[in-house]
Design an enzyme around this catalytic site. Structure first.
Site, mmCIF file in Angstrom:
data_model
loop_
_atom_site.group_PDB
_atom_site.id
_atom_site.type_symbol
_atom_site.label_atom_id
_atom_site.label_comp_id
_atom_site.label_asym_id
_atom_site.label_seq_id
_atom_site.Cartn_x
_atom_site.Cartn_y
_atom_site.Cartn_z
ATOM 1 N N HIS A 363 0.796 -1.230 0.000
ATOM 2 C CA HIS A 363 0.000 0.000 0.000
ATOM 3 C C HIS A 363 0.820 1.267 0.000
ATOM 4 O O HIS A 363 0.265 2.351 0.198
ATOM 5 C CB HIS A 363 -0.910 0.053 1.230
ATOM 6 C CG HIS A 363 -1.978 -0.985 1.257
ATOM 7 N ND1 HIS A 363 -3.225 -0.791 0.720
ATOM 8 C CD2 HIS A 363 -1.973 -2.241 1.747
ATOM 9 C CE1 HIS A 363 -3.957 -1.878 0.901
ATOM 10 N NE2 HIS A 363 -3.220 -2.775 1.517
ATOM 11 N N ARG A 555 -5.472 11.879 5.701
ATOM 12 C CA ARG A 555 -4.417 12.076 6.679
ATOM 13 C C ARG A 555 -3.505 13.226 6.257
ATOM 14 O O ARG A 555 -3.318 13.467 5.066
ATOM 15 C CB ARG A 555 -3.592 10.785 6.832
ATOM 16 C CG ARG A 555 -4.272 9.741 7.681
ATOM 17 C CD ARG A 555 -4.523 10.221 9.099
ATOM 18 N NE ARG A 555 -3.301 10.304 9.861
ATOM 19 C CZ ARG A 555 -2.900 9.413 10.757
ATOM 20 N NH1 ARG A 555 -3.645 8.365 11.032
ATOM 21 N NH2 ARG A 555 -1.768 9.565 11.416
ATOM 22 N N LYS A 560 0.848 14.405 0.433
ATOM 23 C CA LYS A 560 -0.535 14.666 0.014
ATOM 24 C C LYS A 560 -0.765 16.156 -0.270
ATOM 25 O O LYS A 560 -1.760 16.549 -0.847
ATOM 26 C CB LYS A 560 -1.512 14.169 1.076
ATOM 27 C CG LYS A 560 -1.507 12.633 1.237
ATOM 28 C CD LYS A 560 -2.432 12.188 2.355
ATOM 29 C CE LYS A 560 -2.296 10.709 2.709
ATOM 30 N NZ LYS A 560 -3.012 9.828 1.768
HETATM 31 C C1 26V Z 1 2.219 2.412 7.593
HETATM 32 C C2 26V Z 1 2.904 2.356 8.750
HETATM 33 C C3 26V Z 1 4.352 2.538 8.707
HETATM 34 C C4 26V Z 1 4.959 1.974 9.885
HETATM 35 C C5 26V Z 1 4.262 2.480 11.132
HETATM 36 C C6 26V Z 1 2.879 1.968 11.201
HETATM 37 C C7 26V Z 1 2.205 2.137 9.926
HETATM 38 C C8 26V Z 1 0.834 2.011 9.915
HETATM 39 C C9 26V Z 1 0.169 2.097 8.735
HETATM 40 C C10 26V Z 1 0.857 2.288 7.584
HETATM 41 C C11 26V Z 1 0.050 2.292 6.353
HETATM 42 C C12 26V Z 1 0.400 3.322 5.391
HETATM 43 C C13 26V Z 1 -0.047 2.842 4.109
HETATM 44 C C14 26V Z 1 -1.407 3.343 3.711
HETATM 45 O O1 26V Z 1 -2.298 3.664 4.462
HETATM 46 N N1 26V Z 1 -1.537 3.363 2.440
HETATM 47 C C15 26V Z 1 -2.730 3.837 1.789
HETATM 48 O O2 26V Z 1 -3.466 2.698 1.382
HETATM 49 C C16 26V Z 1 -4.650 3.054 0.704
HETATM 50 C C17 26V Z 1 -5.387 1.773 0.422
HETATM 51 O O3 26V Z 1 -4.665 0.994 -0.468
HETATM 52 C C18 26V Z 1 -4.312 3.828 -0.542
HETATM 53 O O4 26V Z 1 -5.515 4.215 -1.152
HETATM 54 C C19 26V Z 1 -3.478 5.057 -0.207
HETATM 55 O O5 26V Z 1 -3.063 5.682 -1.395
HETATM 56 C C20 26V Z 1 -2.280 4.650 0.600
HETATM 57 O O6 26V Z 1 -1.585 5.798 1.058
#
Ligand code: 26V
Length: 826
Positions: A363, A555, A560
């Protein structure tokens, strides 16, 4: 004989009696003593009854058919409120409204009482929730596995324009949608050491020794499919300390230590990590990831064993896992541990079974968000898994070398273990090596994955990487949140669209129909008027309902580019100040955004937006023509109010940085036009709606990449050549909008002018502003705008999460829909 399950929906009178029953026997109250929270509780329990009936039928069907089942593993589920959606799914909305009326109550008031279960950060968590809805609606046998955090996403308030975080106490007044399943409690091992035992053959076999046990207790949240009997299960795990382990310490007389030990285990699911940017590298987060995976694997393996005994060779035909990002990637190691250590399966076979049942969705492309864990941390928590991962890596690299790869740099990049400096586990590499399929969440994103982020892997296994563009559930994001629009769509093309979103395409026939255009404009105005009332209450800003509602909700992240948006607002403000009588199209800017508590720059940008809001909203020269509303605590339930009222959808990330976006789809589905870069799913949205019905600006992903890698990008060049931009930058630099916080907020200016402007805000400024001017001009053509909005709605069929789930089922899971059997005569 199985007990009869009634499936016919109750009448309004019967449903009223159900509510009275629960008020009395669950809340212990007569109607006249019940308060709003009690009305909510009783209504929820009355609806839950229907969900449970259907759930029992679903389980019964699956026990008989024993179908292949998908297990979605995710550390996050951003569910939002459930009552309204469950009423719609079960077709009880009208009945419930009448029943509440019979009780002298208003359904909408009661719906507003429900807190949002915010067990997720943003897009990734909300996608998981949309997918659960689609899985049940399409009759796929599925479980979601997640964590039952005591505290979800923090509550946000603003103090003097700064973000302040508060604990989210979503469980405080009870959560009626869950059912605790003590019968399904599972043990989870952690800690201890590795012993090397002699085998009969004279070799050495490692054994995990001296581990301690915690327990996982599942709470099931029932997920009703829309107009079907299928009910899926979201199984959320709670950590419980083992009483024996306390007793051991307790018996030595150290009560305090015993309780502290319990505390440590049970702290595991205390809180959701509120960051989605950089890895905090915290031991507790690693423990959460392992705990979820251990509970889920054990639960699935137990169910498999009940059905198929020890026929492990059948495992991949019956059980499939989807890893939502790398967070649950330890599932690969845990499955191997189970097969090899507990089930006695030889390594090679165990590996085939594991890899055949796991798949991974990426993601994010941002390198700083790719998870890695220090091996020393892992050794303390899960020493056996560390060994297993070393062995997986050893065999993997052997295999790669056998295929002729010998370049040491390439091998170093492929390795699951990062060896320069502190040794770390690369979760993405583990997930890729341990999966059959790896998918990106939009076309461009998948392409960038293949060619940039994990290029070495794509070169050795090109067939492993596939694109599946995200989608959103039309039940929540149109039917439930925008009843006015839903009704007129149904009037024109029938109600089938909610389960078959491609049907929206039939609306294009009405794009030039002036009566439909007028209807659409009226609905948008009514929705804007509702939102204006809400925003006045939330942030004391009065919006002009006829102004252009310009919305950015997501977010807060530098990539963004909320900063680009606020710079445009500053520029418009300066144009008005320079000539107060100049013609401007009235605009209302609406923001919703939380910053990770440790993300300093994001918090500065919030402060800046609030500062600009303060100045612009109170300047008499502006005279209401520009308004900025930034309601605090953006969350799913607020999104549901903002999205139906949006005219313009801001999707302005630096190209190549937003994996997909899903808010872009929700807004277009509700008739907002997009202003956006060629990034993520924006590209596919543009292809669907046509170039004339979207505002595209800015550098492409390749152009961004080229400027960043060659170092040819010079933000100062833009400062020198663009007078409007220079004035905006000067105002930020001098702290014009932030009063005594000017020194702090100067960091925003520095990030652009002294630290290289990593997100290319300056490079895209002129193109953004000119495109905004075009949008404003077009907005004056009300019918033309309505026409474009209709064509946007009509083209959104592809962006249904139903389509996405059908693709997963077909291309990854090999899953077949199973109709839930109803008892005869019901
Ligand atoms: C990343 C991390 C990094 C380490 C710390 C904990 C943590 C927790 C969550 C995340 C997730 C970040 C990735 C995310 O939310 N991606 C989003 O996913 C959506 C669904 O696929 C997508 O539409 C967005 O473009 C993307 O930013």
């Amino acid at each position: 004989m199985l007990p009869a399950v009634h499936l016919k929906n109750p009448t309004a009178e019967e449903f009223r009696d159900r509510i009275i029953h629960y008020l009395r026997y669950a809340c212990g109250l007569e109607l006249r003593h019940a308060r709003a929270a009690d009305h909510l509780a009783a209504l929820e329990l009355a609806v839950r009854e229907t969900l449970i009936d259907r759930e029992i039928l679903s389980r019964r069907t699956y026990d008989e058919v024993q179908p292949k089942t998908v297990h979605y593993l995710s550390l996050e589920y951003l569910l939002g409120r459930l009552l309204h959606n469950n009423l719609i799914s079960t077709d009880l909305l009208v009945v419930a409204r009448e029943a509440m009326q019979l009780l002298g109550l208003n359904l909408d008031t009661v719906l507003e009482e429900e807190p949002d279960p915010g067990l997720g950060n943003g897009g990734l968590g909300r996608l998981a929730a949309c997918f659960l809805d689609s899985l049940a609606t399409l009759d796929y046998p599925a479980y979601g596995y997640g964590m039952r955090y005591d505290y979800g996403m923090f509550r946000q308030s603003f103090e003097d324009g700064w973000q302040v975080e508060h604990a989210d106490t979503w469980l405080q007044r009870g959560f009626r949608w869950e059912i605790r399943r003590d019968d399904l409690r599972v043990p989870v091992r952690f800690g201890g050491r590795i012993d090397w035992n002699r085998t009969e053959a004279g070799g050495h076999r490692p054994a995990w020794a001296d581990w301690r046990t915690a327990y996982g207790v599942p709470y099931d949240v029932l997920v009703a499919g829309f107009r079907t009997n299928t009910v899926g299960i979201l199984r959320l795990w709670d950590a419980q300390a083992a009483s024996e382990f306390d007793f051991h310490i307790f018996s030595k007389g150290n009560y305090v230590k015993a309780v502290a030990g319990r505390e440590r285990v049970e702290a595991l699911n205390r809180v959701l990590y509120p960051a989605d940017d950089v890895e905090a590298g915290r031991q507790l987060r690693l423990a959460q990831e392992y705990f979820l995976v251990a509970c889920a694997v054990r639960d699935v393996v137990d169910r498999f064993r009940r059905r198929h005994a020890e026929a492990w060779e059948l495992f991949p035909d019956k059980m499939v896992f989807q890893l939502n990002d790398t967070h649950p990637a330890l599932a690969v190691a845990e499955l191997m541990r189970f097969f090899v250590d507990d089930a006695g399966v030889p390594w090679a076979t165990a590996w085939e079974l594991t890899r055949a049942s796991c798949n991974y969705t990426n993601h994010t492309l941002l390198p700083e968000a790719l998870e890695t864990w220090p091996v020393t941390l892992m050794e303390k928590l899960i020493p056996r898994h560390v060994q297993i991962i070393y062995e997986i890596n050893r065999r993997f690299l052997e295999g790669v070398k056998a295929r002729g790869v010998s370049d040491p740099d390439r091998l170093r990049r492929l390795s699951i273990l990062q060896e320069d400096g502190e040794k770390r586990l690369r979760m993405a590499n583990l997930a890729i090596v341990g999966s059959t399929r790896v998918n990106g969440v939009a076309k461009l994103h998948t392409e960038l994955l293949r060619t940039r982020v994990v290029r070495d892997f794509a070169e050795i296994w090109p067939e492993r990487f596939i694109p599946i563009t995200n989608g959103v559930t039309p039940r929540r994001w149109l039917r439930a949140c925008n009843p006015r629009l839903s009704t007129v769509i149904t009037e024109r093309i029938g109600g089938g669209w909610a389960k078959d979103l491609d049907r929206l395409y039939e609306l294009s026939a009405f794009a030039d129909d002036e009566s439909f255009q007028d209807e659409l404009l009226e609905i948008k105005r009514a929705n804007k008027s509702d939102l204006a009332v809400e925003l006045e209450r939330l942030c004391d800003v009065a919006l002009d309902v006829d102004s252009l509602f310009d919305v950015q909700i997501k977010r807060l992240h530098e990539y963004k580019r909320q900063l680009l948006n606020v710079m445009h607002i500053i520029m418009l403000y300066q144009r008005i100040k320079a000539d107060p009588s100049s013609e401007v199209v009235p605009r209302s800017f609406i923001f919703g955004a939380k910053a990770a508590p440790s993300y300093h720059m994001a918090k500065l940008i919030i402060r800046l937006i609030n500062g600009v809001a303060d100045v612009v909203n109170n300047d008499s020269d502006v005279d209401g023509r520009l308004r900025v509303a930034f309601p605090p605590d953006y969350r799913v339930s607020l999104a549901e109010k903002i999205i139906p009222a949006a005219d313009l959808s801001e999707q302005i990330s630096t190209a190549g940085m937003e994996a997909s976006g899903t808010g872009n789809m929700k807004l277009a589905l509700n008739g907002a036009l997009t202003i956006g870069t060629l990034d993520g799913a924006n590209i596919e949205i543009k292809d669907a709606v046509g170039d004339d019905n979207i505002f595209i600006f800015g550098l492409t992903a390749d152009e961004v990449e080229e400027r960043l890698t060659t170092g040819s990008y010079k933000p100062w060049d833009f400062y020198r050549t663009d007078l409007e931009l220079a004035a905006v930058l000067d105002a930020i630099k001098t702290g014009e909008f932030v009063g005594r916080d000017r020194d702090a907020v100067r960091g925003v200016w520095s990030s652009l002018m002294e630290h290289g402007d990593r997100y290319m805000v300056l490079a895209d400024f002129r193109s953004y502003v000119d495109t905004q001017d075009r949008a404003a001009e077009f907005f004056k053509d009300r019918r033309g705008w309505a026409r474009a909005a209709i064509l946007n709605i009509a083209a959104m069929g592809y962006f249904s999460s139903d389509r996405a789930i059908l693709e997963y089922a077909d291309k990854i899971w090999g899953l077949v829909a199973v109709a839930v059997k109803t008892p005869e005569g019901s």
